[in-house]
Every structure is written in C-alpha cells, then in structure tokens.
Design a protein around this motif. Sequence first.
Motif, PDB file in Angstrom:
ATOM      1  N   LEU A 157       0.861  -1.186   0.000  1.00 23.39           N
ATOM      2  CA  LEU A 157       0.000   0.000   0.000  1.00 23.39           C
ATOM      3  C   LEU A 157       0.892   1.228   0.000  1.00 23.39           C
ATOM      4  CD1 LEU A 157      -2.441  -1.188   2.774  1.00 23.39           C
ATOM      5  CD2 LEU A 157      -3.074  -0.786   0.428  1.00 23.39           C
ATOM      6  N   PHE A 158       0.571   2.162  -0.833  1.00 22.69           N
ATOM      7  CA  PHE A 158       1.352   3.411  -0.875  1.00 22.69           C
ATOM      8  C   PHE A 158       0.468   4.569  -0.422  1.00 22.69           C
ATOM      9  CE2 PHE A 158       3.479   0.687  -3.865  1.00 22.69           C
ATOM     10  CZ  PHE A 158       4.817   0.997  -3.711  1.00 22.69           C
ATOM     11  N   ILE A 159       1.026   5.397   0.415  1.00 22.83           N
ATOM     12  CA  ILE A 159       0.314   6.630   0.793  1.00 22.83           C
ATOM     13  C   ILE A 159       1.354   7.725   0.960  1.00 22.83           C
ATOM     14  CG2 ILE A 159       0.259   6.020   3.269  1.00 22.83           C
ATOM     15  CD1 ILE A 159      -2.546   7.454   3.266  1.00 22.83           C
ATOM     16  N   ASN A 160       1.004   8.917   0.505  1.00 16.15           N
ATOM     17  CA  ASN A 160       2.019   9.973   0.437  1.00 16.15           C
ATOM     18  C   ASN A 160       2.065  10.864   1.672  1.00 16.15           C
ATOM     19  OD1 ASN A 160      -0.417  11.099  -0.028  1.00 16.15           O
ATOM     20  ND2 ASN A 160       0.236  12.433  -1.703  1.00 16.15           N
ATOM     21  N   ARG A 161       1.706  10.331   2.854  1.00 16.04           N
ATOM     22  CA  ARG A 161       1.764  11.173   4.059  1.00 16.04           C
ATOM     23  C   ARG A 161       2.352  10.417   5.226  1.00 16.04           C
ATOM     24  NH1 ARG A 161      -3.115  13.641   2.530  1.00 16.04           N
ATOM     25  NH2 ARG A 161      -2.676  15.807   2.013  1.00 16.04           N
ATOM     26  N   ARG A 162       3.332  11.022   5.855  1.00 19.58           N
ATOM     27  CA  ARG A 162       3.890  10.427   7.067  1.00 19.58           C
ATOM     28  C   ARG A 162       3.008  10.774   8.253  1.00 19.58           C
ATOM     29  NH1 ARG A 162       8.464  12.651   8.929  1.00 19.58           N
ATOM     30  NH2 ARG A 162       8.445  14.470   7.574  1.00 19.58           N
ATOM     31  N   GLY A 163       3.216  10.102   9.367  1.00 17.90           N
ATOM     32  CA  GLY A 163       2.502  10.420  10.604  1.00 17.90           C
ATOM     33  C   GLY A 163       1.150   9.742  10.673  1.00 17.90           C
ATOM     34  N   TYR A 164       0.392  10.089  11.735  1.00 17.40           N
ATOM     35  CA  TYR A 164      -0.906   9.441  11.931  1.00 17.40           C
ATOM     36  C   TYR A 164      -1.994  10.168  11.132  1.00 17.40           C
ATOM     37  CZ  TYR A 164      -4.673   7.069  14.378  1.00 17.40           C
ATOM     38  OH  TYR A 164      -5.771   6.307  14.663  1.00 17.40           O
ATOM     39  N   ALA A 165      -1.983  11.487  11.254  1.00 13.48           N
ATOM     40  CA  ALA A 165      -2.968  12.292  10.515  1.00 13.48           C
ATOM     41  C   ALA A 165      -2.360  13.662  10.219  1.00 13.48           C
ATOM     42  CB  ALA A 165      -4.231  12.456  11.350  1.00 13.48           C
ATOM     43  N   PRO A 166      -2.680  14.227   9.062  1.00 11.82           N
ATOM     44  CA  PRO A 166      -2.068  15.516   8.683  1.00 11.82           C
ATOM     45  C   PRO A 166      -2.452  16.676   9.600  1.00 11.82           C
ATOM     46  CG  PRO A 166      -3.198  14.504   6.824  1.00 11.82           C
ATOM     47  CD  PRO A 166      -3.517  13.668   8.004  1.00 11.82           C
ATOM     48  N   VAL A 167      -3.557  16.543  10.351  1.00  9.15           N
ATOM     49  CA  VAL A 167      -3.962  17.648  11.233  1.00  9.15           C
ATOM     50  C   VAL A 167      -4.938  17.128  12.298  1.00  9.15           C
ATOM     51  CG1 VAL A 167      -5.939  18.431   9.836  1.00  9.15           C
ATOM     52  CG2 VAL A 167      -4.668  20.111  11.165  1.00  9.15           C
ATOM     53  N   LEU A 168      -4.990  17.817  13.459  1.00 11.43           N
ATOM     54  CA  LEU A 168      -6.025  17.540  14.453  1.00 11.43           C
ATOM     55  C   LEU A 168      -7.037  18.687  14.386  1.00 11.43           C
ATOM     56  CD1 LEU A 168      -4.054  16.383  17.643  1.00 11.43           C
ATOM     57  CD2 LEU A 168      -5.161  14.964  15.922  1.00 11.43           C
ATOM     58  N   MET A 169      -8.330  18.335  14.520  1.00 12.34           N
ATOM     59  CA  MET A 169      -9.365  19.385  14.412  1.00 12.34           C
ATOM     60  C   MET A 169     -10.302  19.321  15.626  1.00 12.34           C
ATOM     61  SD  MET A 169     -12.179  19.918  11.405  1.00 12.34           S
ATOM     62  CE  MET A 169     -13.341  18.762  12.080  1.00 12.34           C
ATOM     63  N   CYS A 170     -10.721  20.500  16.071  1.00  8.62           N
ATOM     64  CA  CYS A 170     -11.687  20.551  17.166  1.00  8.62           C
ATOM     65  C   CYS A 170     -13.079  20.323  16.581  1.00  8.62           C
ATOM     66  CB  CYS A 170     -11.614  21.921  17.850  1.00  8.62           C
ATOM     67  SG  CYS A 170     -12.956  22.180  19.011  1.00  8.62           S
ATOM     68  N   GLU A 171     -13.792  19.363  17.135  1.00  7.96           N
ATOM     69  CA  GLU A 171     -15.124  19.062  16.596  1.00  7.96           C
ATOM     70  C   GLU A 171     -16.131  20.156  16.929  1.00  7.96           C
ATOM     71  OE1 GLU A 171     -16.458  15.174  17.680  1.00  7.96           O
ATOM     72  OE2 GLU A 171     -14.743  14.200  16.734  1.00  7.96           O
ATOM     73  N   GLU A 172     -15.827  20.962  17.969  1.00  8.09           N
ATOM     74  CA  GLU A 172     -16.766  22.020  18.390  1.00  8.09           C
ATOM     75  C   GLU A 172     -16.621  23.269  17.518  1.00  8.09           C
ATOM     76  OE1 GLU A 172     -18.842  21.893  21.089  1.00  8.09           O
ATOM     77  OE2 GLU A 172     -18.196  19.971  21.918  1.00  8.09           O
ATOM     78  N   CYS A 173     -15.376  23.796  17.434  1.00  7.29           N
ATOM     79  CA  CYS A 173     -15.205  25.098  16.763  1.00  7.29           C
ATOM     80  C   CYS A 173     -14.373  25.008  15.474  1.00  7.29           C
ATOM     81  CB  CYS A 173     -14.581  26.106  17.715  1.00  7.29           C
ATOM     82  SG  CYS A 173     -12.843  25.781  18.041  1.00  7.29           S
ATOM     83  N   HIS A 174     -13.997  23.786  15.087  1.00  4.84           N
ATOM     84  CA  HIS A 174     -13.227  23.544  13.858  1.00  4.84           C
ATOM     85  C   HIS A 174     -11.826  24.155  13.887  1.00  4.84           C
ATOM     86  CE1 HIS A 174     -17.180  22.665  11.516  1.00  4.84           C
ATOM     87  NE2 HIS A 174     -16.917  21.798  12.464  1.00  4.84           N
ATOM     88  N   TRP A 175     -11.304  24.403  15.092  1.00  4.21           N
ATOM     89  CA  TRP A 175      -9.914  24.873  15.229  1.00  4.21           C
ATOM     90  C   TRP A 175      -8.972  23.767  14.715  1.00  4.21           C
ATOM     91  CZ3 TRP A 175      -6.126  22.565  18.358  1.00  4.21           C
ATOM     92  CH2 TRP A 175      -4.910  23.282  18.445  1.00  4.21           C
ATOM     93  N   LEU A 176      -7.893  24.169  14.065  1.00  6.59           N
ATOM     94  CA  LEU A 176      -6.939  23.193  13.502  1.00  6.59           C
ATOM     95  C   LEU A 176      -5.570  23.396  14.122  1.00  6.59           C
ATOM     96  CD1 LEU A 176      -7.956  23.607   9.772  1.00  6.59           C
ATOM     97  CD2 LEU A 176      -8.399  21.583  11.142  1.00  6.59           C
TER      98      LEU A 176
END
Length: 551
Positions: free
Chosen positions: A426-445
């Motif tokens: 499987l190939f995927i072009n991103r290291r790490g777990y996720a490219p960003v964390l987001m707040c589900e309440e206010c959508h802060w990144l």
Amino acid sequence: MFELEYKIIRVALNVPLRRLFDYALTEKQNGLTICAGQRVLVPFGNKSLVAIVVEYDVTTDIPDSKLKSIIEMIDSQPVFNEEQIGFLNWAAKYYQHPLGDVYYSALPKLLRENRQLEALLPESLVATPMMPKRSEFSANAKKQIQLYDLLKHKTLSRIQLADHGITAPTIKKFVDQKWAEWQNIKPAPTTIDKSQLQSGLALNAEQALAVAAINQCFGHTTFLLDGVTGSGKTEVYLQVIEQRLLKQQQILVLVPEIGLTPQTIKRFEQRFKLCIALWHSGMTDKQRFDTWQKTQSGEAKIIISTRSGVFLPFADLGLIIIDEEHDPSFKQQDGFKYHSRSIALYRANKFQIPVVLGSATPCLETLNNAMTQKFHHLKLNQRAAGSQMPTMKLLDLNLCPQDSGLGTPLIERIGEQLAQGHQVMLFINRRGYAPVLMCEECHWLTECHRCSSYMTYHRNINQLICHHCGHQHPTVHQCMSCGSTRLTAVGVGTEQLEYKLRELFPDIPLTRLDRDSTSKKDSSRSPRKDKSKRPSDHRWHTDDCQRTSLS
Ligand SMILES: Nc1ncnc2c1ncn2[C@@H]1O[C@H](COP(=O)(O)OP(=O)(O)OP(=O)(O)O)[C@@H](O)[C@H]1O
C-alpha cells in the motif's frame, strides 16, 4: 597609463554581479589572436580571477587611468564556441542570472581554475614525418599496417586505439621507431561503422511507428514518447540512436538521477561497442573534464548525463533524449536555477535536431504541448515483452464506506489476496498518523506557530510536527481556541494505516517503510525490528511516496 594603442575586451567573471567587466590588452598581448569564449586571467580587487571573453575590440567608458590590463591569456583557443556562447547568453537572460555564473556552470571545475586547457588534454598518438610508406611494412605486420592506415588520416587517443584493437606492443614499436609520438591535442572525432552496432529487437507496431517518425525527422521537432512502464521506450531510444550514430552524430541522453545511469549505460554498452561518456555529480573533476573534452572533440558519441549535461560542448549533436522527462530533478533549484528540458529544447532548435521526451507519466506542460500539437505525440500503450498490463480500478471513496482511508471493497480485496498467501503493498504519500487535528466544536486546527502550515499528528511519539519547517510540539488534548477536548484526527498517514491494518488483520506481519520508521527517533517500530520477529512473511508495506497507488 597606456601610451600605445591597446584593445579592450569585455569579460564575464564568476562574481555575483549582474554586469560584465572591461580590461585592456597590453601591447604585447595585442598581437595575439583573441576571440569570444577564450579564458583570460584578470586582476580583480586583490585577486587574480579566470574570466571568459564575451566581446573584444570594444570601446569603454572607463578612463585610461582606471582601466586595468589582463594578466595573461590562459589558452590559445576558446573554451566555448559560438553556439555555446549564444545559448549561454540566452540562458542568462531567460533565467535572469549573472552571465559569469552561467558561463561557469557550463565549465568543468578544472577549467574554472587557472589551468591551461592544452596541458589537461589527454595524449593522442600522432604520425611523424618519419613514418615509413605503407609498402615498406612487412605484409605479415597486419596490426602495424592497420595503425599506419589509422594514423595516416587522424590522431588517436588511447581509447580510440583500444576501440580499434591496437595493442600496446604495436604502439610501442611506432613510438620507439619515432614513426609516431604522443601529443596533448584534441583527438579526432570517432568514426562509427555498422560493425560496432548490435542489431536491435524486432519492434512491435507502436514502437516501429515511433522509430519511423523520429528517424524521418529532419530539423527540429520535439517528440513526446508517452509509453506505459515496460512499453519499450528504451528500445525506441536505442534504435533512433543507431541511425544518428551512422550519420556520425552525437547523442545526449539525459536521465534524472545518477542512480539510473549504471543500468542505462549497461544497456547502451551491450548494444553499442563505442565510447559512451558519462556526466554526473558523482564523478571526479578529472573524469568530468575527460567527458567535457571528449564531447567537445567528438570522440564521445553517446553522452549519458544528469541535468547539467545539457551545457556540454558538442561537436556535432544529432539528437537529445530526455528519459523520465517529468522528473523534477531536471530542474536546478538553487544557485543558477534552470530547467534542463527548456535548455535542451532551445539548443535543439538551434542545432535543428529532434528531441525525444520519454515518460510513462508526462508532466502537464509537456502533455499540453503535445495536445496542442507543439510536440509530436507518440503513444506506446502496450507492454513490449508481452507481459500483461495490471488491472487498475479507481475507487471513489465518496461512494463507498471507508475506514481510516481504506474503502470497504479495498479491504475485501486485501483480505482475498492475503488468504491466497500473497503479499500486498500500500502506498500513501503522508507520514505520521494524521495531517492535522481538528476541534469538533469550533473547527480549530493544529496550525504551526512558526509558519502557515498545519502540524501533523505523530501518534507513536505523541508529538505534533510541522513537516514544512520542522517545528515540534507535544500533542495537545484540548482545543487551543474553545478548550473543548473533542479533538479528532483528520486525514490519514502511514502510521494510521499501520494501526488500522494491524487491527483488521492481526495475524499478518506488517512492515511500515517511511522516513520515521527507518530513523533512530522512532526505531522501536522500525521495519528491522519487525523483520527480526517474523523474518519470512512480510505481506504489508506502507510507504511515503509521491503518488498514492495500490498494487
Ligand atoms: N520489441 C520488443 N520485443 C521484445 N521485447 C522487447 C521489445 N521492446 C522492449 N522489449 C523488452 O521489454 C522490456 C521493457 O522494455 P524497456 O525497458 O525498453 O521499456 P521502457 O518503456 O523503457 O520501461 P520503463 O518505463 O521502465 O523505462 C525490456 O526487457 C526489453 O528488452
């Protein structure tokens, strides 16, 4: 300062100034022949610098009292010919770069120093007036007669002598008898005959069409050889090269990386029994000078090179091939920034010769040029050696349920392959777990404080890392804007894929291969460690690559 008549020359220097410099020729130097492209030594501040003559016999605004004269002429002949000067001047203007630096980029390192070109040239065997007549050789001395015939027409370098099968004892005889002598001069261009060229493979229809189109090209045309992997593009190159070689022309083959040159050169050497020159940054200064002078003299007929080979001085260039033309390494990103494909096209236009751009995934500019008929589009849709093309299926993740970026149909297919004992990559072009964390309440990144990028969540080391500037921060568990603890990982990286696959297929050994898994920091999860546990059964592989693909 100058009482007698003097001439003024305008030179380019390797200094970061966007201008040329005027110097005078002293009375003694005045009588010497000077021309554009010649190297001279000039005083500059408290240093002596190697300069390239751009113009001669010019007038200057500099008063006599301030005008300095050159120290000496380094060579008796120019290092750049008219064609080179023309395209280097164009490149300096086109890329808005100081001319001196552009000229220097086109010179091998040994010639950027104050070293005489003649002294650097390799020795060539030259006939002397004492060489006897052909009839005076014994009829049995076949090798001597062969060498006599060769020397009668031209000088020969050691490589050329070896190419003709002339051995050391024959050469020694000629030198000892003073029939010939070694001199530091440019060897004559190599002449190619059919016996040096192995016949090529029988071409399939698509290849034959491509070869015919390129071979029938007189003047300048750019061809896009758009062929799937393994469609026989290299065989097309070899067959068009053959035709140019028989016309005694040179061929420049640009490849993206040094790593690709050994395999390319091996294939070329198997086909052509002649001097194939290499040019790349992994060579020594002496090796690079050798290639430079063999290209200039016409001794090298095929030159396989990385991007900067586009500046080489060709004696008679007949064709330029750019393999993997889409590759970003053809673009020089620092110092003198240029694209070797653009320079190749400019030079080919001046030489009125064809250019072949080969790729399985042409870059968009090239594709557009082919679609708008600026380039001639040649397609190779089939694999040449009869192997089957892989079946490819595009899975629209909007239309199927997914888990950590894996669509359900994909998970099913993976399961099927594993059940049959096959490996899966499987190939995927991103290291790490996720490219960003987001707040589900206010959508802060999770934005990076140091640049405008987002911080990637690395779960294994519990850090947020900016892949843009390298800034690192412990993972946050609360939204920095509203304080909510409902933070969610958005997007998928190699780590997340690894976690998911381990969960879905717990009994299957898995190896993650990306910069993090192979670096010391995260060595606890390194592939080596996994391998030592279960050495014989690696069915998983996730990779950090440019394109996302699945095979
Ligand atoms: N006409 C042909 N007949 C039989 N085999 C061929 C023919 N043309 C090429 N091949 C073989 O097919 C294989 C792939 O060819 P080649 O390397 O030229 O393809 P390519 O398009 O350059 O590949 P890549 O995209 O990887 O650069 C090689 O083993 C080559 O010898």
